[in-house]
Design an enzyme around this catalytic site. Structure first.
Site, PDB file in Angstrom:
ATOM      1  N   HIS A 379       0.808  -1.224   0.000  1.00 45.44           N
ATOM      2  CA  HIS A 379       0.000   0.000   0.000  1.00 45.44           C
ATOM      3  C   HIS A 379       0.837   1.269   0.000  1.00 45.44           C
ATOM      4  O   HIS A 379       0.313   2.333   0.311  1.00 45.44           O
ATOM      5  CB  HIS A 379      -0.924   0.048   1.225  1.00 45.44           C
ATOM      6  CG  HIS A 379      -1.931  -1.047   1.276  1.00 45.44           C
ATOM      7  ND1 HIS A 379      -3.217  -0.902   0.809  1.00 45.44           N
ATOM      8  CD2 HIS A 379      -1.838  -2.311   1.729  1.00 45.44           C
ATOM      9  CE1 HIS A 379      -3.885  -2.032   0.989  1.00 45.44           C
ATOM     10  NE2 HIS A 379      -3.068  -2.903   1.548  1.00 45.44           N
ATOM     11  N   LYS A 570      -8.430  13.642   4.939  1.00 49.55           N
ATOM     12  CA  LYS A 570      -7.543  12.487   4.869  1.00 49.55           C
ATOM     13  C   LYS A 570      -6.480  12.703   5.937  1.00 49.55           C
ATOM     14  O   LYS A 570      -6.392  13.780   6.520  1.00 49.55           O
ATOM     15  CB  LYS A 570      -6.898  12.369   3.487  1.00 49.55           C
ATOM     16  CG  LYS A 570      -6.276  13.692   2.985  1.00 49.55           C
ATOM     17  CD  LYS A 570      -5.700  13.564   1.572  1.00 49.55           C
ATOM     18  CE  LYS A 570      -6.752  13.632   0.495  1.00 49.55           C
ATOM     19  NZ  LYS A 570      -6.688  12.543  -0.469  1.00 49.55           N
ATOM     20  N   ARG A 571      -5.644  11.677   6.202  1.00 45.42           N
ATOM     21  CA  ARG A 571      -4.560  11.870   7.150  1.00 45.42           C
ATOM     22  C   ARG A 571      -3.690  13.063   6.706  1.00 45.42           C
ATOM     23  O   ARG A 571      -3.548  13.326   5.503  1.00 45.42           O
ATOM     24  CB  ARG A 571      -3.704  10.595   7.236  1.00 45.42           C
ATOM     25  CG  ARG A 571      -4.404   9.454   7.935  1.00 45.42           C
ATOM     26  CD  ARG A 571      -4.824   9.835   9.340  1.00 45.42           C
ATOM     27  NE  ARG A 571      -3.671  10.016  10.191  1.00 45.42           N
ATOM     28  CZ  ARG A 571      -3.169   9.080  10.997  1.00 45.42           C
ATOM     29  NH1 ARG A 571      -3.741   7.891  11.080  1.00 45.42           N
ATOM     30  NH2 ARG A 571      -2.108   9.327  11.736  1.00 45.42           N
ATOM     31  N   LYS A 576       0.586  14.341   0.819  1.00 45.17           N
ATOM     32  CA  LYS A 576      -0.804  14.606   0.414  1.00 45.17           C
ATOM     33  C   LYS A 576      -1.039  16.094   0.148  1.00 45.17           C
ATOM     34  O   LYS A 576      -2.047  16.487  -0.400  1.00 45.17           O
ATOM     35  CB  LYS A 576      -1.766  14.082   1.481  1.00 45.17           C
ATOM     36  CG  LYS A 576      -1.747  12.560   1.634  1.00 45.17           C
ATOM     37  CD  LYS A 576      -2.675  12.118   2.749  1.00 45.17           C
ATOM     38  CE  LYS A 576      -2.564  10.635   3.097  1.00 45.17           C
ATOM     39  NZ  LYS A 576      -3.232   9.755   2.121  1.00 45.17           N
ATOM     40  N   THR A 682      -8.746   6.316  -1.590  1.00 45.52           N
ATOM     41  CA  THR A 682     -10.089   5.732  -1.674  1.00 45.52           C
ATOM     42  C   THR A 682     -11.141   6.793  -1.352  1.00 45.52           C
ATOM     43  O   THR A 682     -12.284   6.678  -1.780  1.00 45.52           O
ATOM     44  CB  THR A 682     -10.241   4.538  -0.714  1.00 45.52           C
ATOM     45  OG1 THR A 682      -9.697   4.905   0.559  1.00 45.52           O
ATOM     46  CG2 THR A 682      -9.512   3.320  -1.243  1.00 45.52           C
ATOM     47  N   LYS A 686     -15.061   7.780  -2.890  1.00 38.25           N
ATOM     48  CA  LYS A 686     -16.281   8.099  -2.125  1.00 38.25           C
ATOM     49  C   LYS A 686     -16.856   9.435  -2.593  1.00 38.25           C
ATOM     50  O   LYS A 686     -18.071   9.581  -2.754  1.00 38.25           O
ATOM     51  CB  LYS A 686     -15.976   8.148  -0.626  1.00 38.25           C
ATOM     52  CG  LYS A 686     -15.576   6.796  -0.038  1.00 38.25           C
ATOM     53  CD  LYS A 686     -14.840   6.897   1.298  1.00 38.25           C
ATOM     54  CE  LYS A 686     -14.073   5.612   1.555  1.00 38.25           C
ATOM     55  NZ  LYS A 686     -13.100   5.728   2.666  1.00 38.25           N
TER      56      LYS A 686
HETATM   57  C1  26Q Z   1       3.533   0.163  10.260  1.00 36.74           C
HETATM   58  C2  26Q Z   1       4.483  -0.184  11.213  1.00 36.74           C
HETATM   59  C3  26Q Z   1       4.483   0.417  12.466  1.00 36.74           C
HETATM   60  C4  26Q Z   1       3.508   1.355  12.770  1.00 36.74           C
HETATM   61  C5  26Q Z   1       2.554   1.705  11.822  1.00 36.74           C
HETATM   62  C6  26Q Z   1       2.572   1.117  10.560  1.00 36.74           C
HETATM   63  C7  26Q Z   1       1.558   1.499   9.549  1.00 36.74           C
HETATM   64  C8  26Q Z   1       0.213   1.588   9.885  1.00 36.74           C
HETATM   65  C9  26Q Z   1      -0.726   1.965   8.942  1.00 36.74           C
HETATM   66  C10 26Q Z   1       1.926   1.775   8.250  1.00 36.74           C
HETATM   67  C11 26Q Z   1       0.978   2.153   7.297  1.00 36.74           C
HETATM   68  C12 26Q Z   1      -0.365   2.249   7.644  1.00 36.74           C
HETATM   69  C13 26Q Z   1      -1.413   2.642   6.697  1.00 36.74           C
HETATM   70  C14 26Q Z   1      -1.223   2.892   5.422  1.00 36.74           C
HETATM   71  C15 26Q Z   1      -2.316   3.321   4.528  1.00 36.74           C
HETATM   72  O1  26Q Z   1      -3.422   3.585   4.958  1.00 36.74           O
HETATM   73  N1  26Q Z   1      -2.047   3.387   3.222  1.00 36.74           N
HETATM   74  C16 26Q Z   1      -3.066   3.773   2.261  1.00 36.74           C
HETATM   75  O2  26Q Z   1      -3.714   2.597   1.823  1.00 36.74           O
HETATM   76  C17 26Q Z   1      -4.831   2.905   1.014  1.00 36.74           C
HETATM   77  C18 26Q Z   1      -5.541   1.614   0.692  1.00 36.74           C
HETATM   78  O3  26Q Z   1      -4.815   0.876  -0.235  1.00 36.74           O
HETATM   79  C19 26Q Z   1      -4.404   3.658  -0.227  1.00 36.74           C
HETATM   80  O4  26Q Z   1      -5.560   4.039  -0.921  1.00 36.74           O
HETATM   81  C20 26Q Z   1      -3.594   4.894   0.143  1.00 36.74           C
HETATM   82  O5  26Q Z   1      -3.066   5.487  -1.029  1.00 36.74           O
HETATM   83  C21 26Q Z   1      -2.461   4.502   1.080  1.00 36.74           C
HETATM   84  O6  26Q Z   1      -1.768   5.652   1.525  1.00 36.74           O
END
Ligand code: 26Q
Length: 844
Positions: A379, A570-571, A576, A682, A686
């Protein structure tokens, strides 16, 4: 070895009368009666009850009962057919609220209205009682939730496995323009949707060491001894399909201390300390990590990841043995595991361990099963976000797993050496271990080596993975790589979140779109009907009124529903580019202050800009960007000269239930990441479904959105991913600023301290980021074309009728972006499951 508090029956012999019940009624009488019974008897409330909580619970339980009977029949049907299953392993499931989704998918929405009105209950009010299940950070977690909805609707045997965090994503407050985080104790008032199953408790090992031994036939084995064990207790949540009697399961694990835990210490004579030390075990599932890029090195996070992988794999294997006996020969034909990013990728070595150390298999047989059951979804395109764990930490915490990873690596590097003899640089590049003073396990490489499928989440993203991040692996195993463009579920994001639009669509083209989103293309000719456009506009306006009420309530800012609603939620992340959005806002403000609107031939388009999102608590610059948004908002909203022609608000605590109000009320959707950085997005989907028009870069799924809707119904700007990479070496933001009077004016305002009068230097870090020739996000590079595209959007909005046409065409072209399509593709190309319909259809 599994500890359970549950005794098996010895003297009782349950008959079917115990567990078989006639179906529950789905009409308004039956619903009302059950709600009354739950309220008065199970919950024991009466006429004195003044809280919304109990009527909500009574209603939720009535829904849960109806899910329960379908849930069992679904399981029986899967067992009967010995169906192949997919297991979706994810550290995050961002489910949001469940009540309205249950009502919609069970098909009792029509019957519910008279039932509740007899009881004097207001559904909207009761829905608002429910806490969001915020067990995720953002896109990746919400994607998992949409996937589950679509799999149940397609009647695919898919089970979700995750963690039941006691505290979900933090709640965000804004105090003095600063983000303040507050713990989200979402389970405090109880959770009517979950069912604890202590009888399926599993045991997870940590620490200790390994030792080799020989069995009676002289075969060598390894065992993991002296470990500190933690129990994993499952809580199941029903996942209903859309009006099809299928109910799948989301199983979330909660950590509990073992009994030995206290006994050991107890014998040492310190009872209170031993009870207190249970905390260490239970802490494992206490809190969701609020970072949406990997934060390296936290042992607790690795414990969580292994906890999920180990408990889930043991669960699947135990069920296998129950139904098929000890022969695992067929296991890979009947099971696959989809890894939601690398977070659960301990599953690769853990399945090897369980097959060898617990089920007595040899390496080759175990590897044949593992590498035919695991599939990995990536991702991210940010190289710095690829997960790594220190070998030292890994070896301490999970000694047996590290041994297995080393063995996988040795064998893998032989494959690399055979393919590219003598190419030592390539071996070092591809090794699962990054060498250095503090060697690291590369989790993405582990996932790729252990999987038969590796996918990205949008066409551009998958392409860039193959040509960039994972190029070596693509050269070695091109057949493993594929694309699966993301989607969202139209049941939640249209039918439930935007009932008025859903009604208008259904009145005109029928309701097939709820199961088959591409039938929305039948709306295309309606875009040419002025009557339909007027109805469409009326629905949008009502949704904007609803959104304006939220903004009024949460931000204390008045949005005029007749203005252009321009939204970015979004975050908060540099890539972004919320910063680019704010620079545009400052530009509009500067124009108004300079009286440019009066000199212009075209009149001003009133605009309301909404920005929302959480910053990771340790992400300094993201938090400073929030402060900038809030300060700019205060300045603009309070300026009489602006006079309401421009409004700005920062929406605190952005979450799933807020998006359900935001997307339907949005005109312009901001998808403005630096090209090549947003894997998919995503939220963009929406917004499109709800008739917003996108202003965006050629990044992630924006490209596919534009392809579907046509260039003329999309506001494109900015460098392409290729141009971004070409621009970097000679990028000169300071020259761009000098050359562009609009950008110069914005920077001058920012640098003059106009937005931070009482805090000199507050925005210096932001100014420096923009002026830095090494700015990875190229904010200044895209400023001009962003401003121009915004101007086109503002002009387009003046022709409301044509805007309505574009809006309709966006919804009409959004058919591709249903997770139903995404799941069909996963199934056709990765999972290969056969849909199974439960038998003995219950009353509807
Ligand atoms: C990993 C290790 C330690 C702590 C946290 C994490 C961690 C947690 C959550 C790393 C990444 C995430 C989340 C990532 C995320 O939400 N990515 C998004 O995924 C969406 C679904 O595929 C995409 O549409 C977005 O582009 C992407 O940014």
């Amino acid at each position: 070895m599994t500890t359970t508090r549950m005794k098996p029956l010895r003297y009782s012999k349950p008959t079917p009368e115990l567990y078989e019940l006639p179906p529950l009624g789905m009409d308004s009488e039956a619903l009302a009666l059950d709600i009354r019974r739950n309220f008065g008897t199970f919950l024991g409330r009466d006429k004195h009850c003044r809280s919304t909580h109990y009527p909500y619970q009574a209603l939720a339980l009535a829904m849960r009962d109806r899910l329960m009977e379908r849930w069992k029949r679904t399981r029986y049907a899967y067992e009967e057919q010995d169906a192949r299953h997919a297991y979706y392993l994810s550290l995050e499931f961002l489910m949001g609220r469940t009540l309205n989704n249950a009502i919609l998918n069970l098909g009792v929405d029509a019957a519910m209205t008279p039932a509740l009105s007899r009881l004097g209950l207001d559904l909207e009010e009761l829905m608002d009682v429910e806490h969001d299940a915020g067990l995720g950070n953002g896109g990746l977690g919400r994607l998992a939730a949409c996937f589950l909805d679509s799999c149940a609707t397609l009647q695919l045997p898919v089970m979700g496995y995750g963690i039941r965090y006691e505290y979900g994503m933090f709640r965000q407050h804004i105090e003095n323009c600063l983000q303040v985080e507050e713990p989200d104790h979402w389970l405090r008032d109880g959770n009517p949707w979950e069912l604890e199953r202590p009888e399926n408790t599993r045991r997870v090992q940590y620490y200790g060491h390994t030792e080799a031994y020989q069995d009676t036939e002289g075969r060598r084995h390894v065992r993991w001894v002296n470990s500190h064990d933690v129990l994993a207790v499952p809580f199941d949540t029903p996942i209903p399909g859309y009006r099809n009697d299928t109910v799948n399961v989301l199983r979330l694990w909660s950590a509990a201390a073992t009994d030995e835990f206290d006994l050991g210490e107890f014998n040492a004579g310190s009872y209170t300390e031993s009870v207190a030390s249970k905390n260490a075990a239970e802490n494992i599932t206490m809190v969701l990590y609020p970072n949406d890029t990997s934060e390296n090195g936290k042992a607790l996070r690795l414990k969580q990841q292994y906890f999920l992988a180990s408990a889930s794999l043991q669960d699947v294997l135990t069920r296998w043995v129950l139904h098929h006996g000890n022969d695992l020969g067929n296991f890979a034909e009947k099971s696959c595991f989809q890894l939601n990013d690398t977070h659960p990728s301990c599953a690769v070595p853990e399945l090897m361990r369980l097959l060898m150390d617990v089920h007595g298999m040899e390496w080759d047989a175990a590897w044949a099963i593992t590498s035919r059951t695991m599939a990995y979804t990536n991702h991210t395109l940010l190289p710095e976000a690829l997960e790594k764990w220190s070998v030292r930490l890994f070896g301490q915490l999970l000694p047996r797993l590290l041994e297995i990873i080393h063995e996988i690596n040795v064998r893998f590097l032989k494959t690399v050496a055979r393919r590219w003899p003598g190419d030592n640089a390539r071996q070092a590049r591809m090794s699962l271990i990054e060498e250095g003073s503090d060697p690291q396990v590369r989790m993405a490489y582990l996932a790729i080596v252990g999987s038969y499928s590796v996918n990205g989440v949008a066409a551009l993203h998958s392409e860039l993975l193959q040509q960039g991040l994972f190029r070596d692996f693509f050269e070695l195993w091109p057949h493993k790589f594929n694309n699966k463009t993301n989607g969202v579920t139209q049941r939640r994001w249209m039918a439930s979140a935007n009932p008025e639009m859903a009604k208008l669509i259904t009145e005109n083209i029928g309701d097939a779109w709820i199961r088959q989103l591409d039938t929305l293309s039948e709306l295309v000719p309606y875009a040419e009907s002025s009557e339909f456009r007027a109805q469409w506009q009326a629905v949008k306006r009502a949704n904007k009124v609803r959104l304006a009420a939220l903004v009024r309530h949460d931000c204390n800012v008045d949005f005029d529903p007749d203005a252009l609603f321009d939204v970015q939620v979004k975050r908060i992340h540099e890539y972004k580019r919320q910063l680019l959005n704010i620079l545009h806002v400052i530009h509009l403000y500067a124009r108004l202050k300079a009286g440019e609107d009066a000199r212009d031939a075209t009149p001003w388009t009133p605009r309301c800009v909404l920005i929302g999102g959480k910053a990771a608590p340790g992400y300094f610059i993201a938090k400073r960007i929030i402060t900038l948004v809030c300060q700019v908002a205060e300045m603009i909203n309070g300026d009489e000269q602006v006079g309401g022609r421009l409004k700005v608000a920062f929406l605190p605590n952005y979450r799933v239930s807020a998006m359900e109000i935001i997307a339907p009320g949005t005109d312009l959707s901001e998808q403005i990441s630096t090209a090549g950085k947003e894997a998919s997005g995503t939220g963009n989907m929406k917004f499109m479904m709800n008739g917003a028009i996108t202003i965006g870069t050629l990044d992630g799924a924006n490209i596919e959105i534009r392809e579907e809707v046509g260039n003329e119904n999309f506001f494109l700007f900015g460098l392409t991913a290729e141009e971004v990479e070409a621009a970097r070496p000679h990028y000169d933001p300071n020259a761009l600023i000098e050359a562009d009077p609009d950008l110069k004016r914005v920077m001058d305002l920012l640098e003059s301290g106009h937005f931070n009068q009482f805090a000199p230097g507050l925005f210096d870090p932001i100014i420096h980021a923009i002026r830095n020739p090494h700015d990875p996000w190229l904010v200044a590079a895209d400023f001009r074309s962003f401003i121009d595209a915004q101007e086109l959007a503002a002009t387009a909005y003046r022709d409301r009728d044509n805007w309505a046409r574009m809006s309709i065409l966006n919804t009409a072209s959004s058919g591709k972006f249903s997770t139903d399509r995404t799941m069909r593709e996963y199934n056709a190309e990765i999972w290969k499951l056969t849909p199974v319909a439960p038998v003995g259809v219950t009353e509807r």
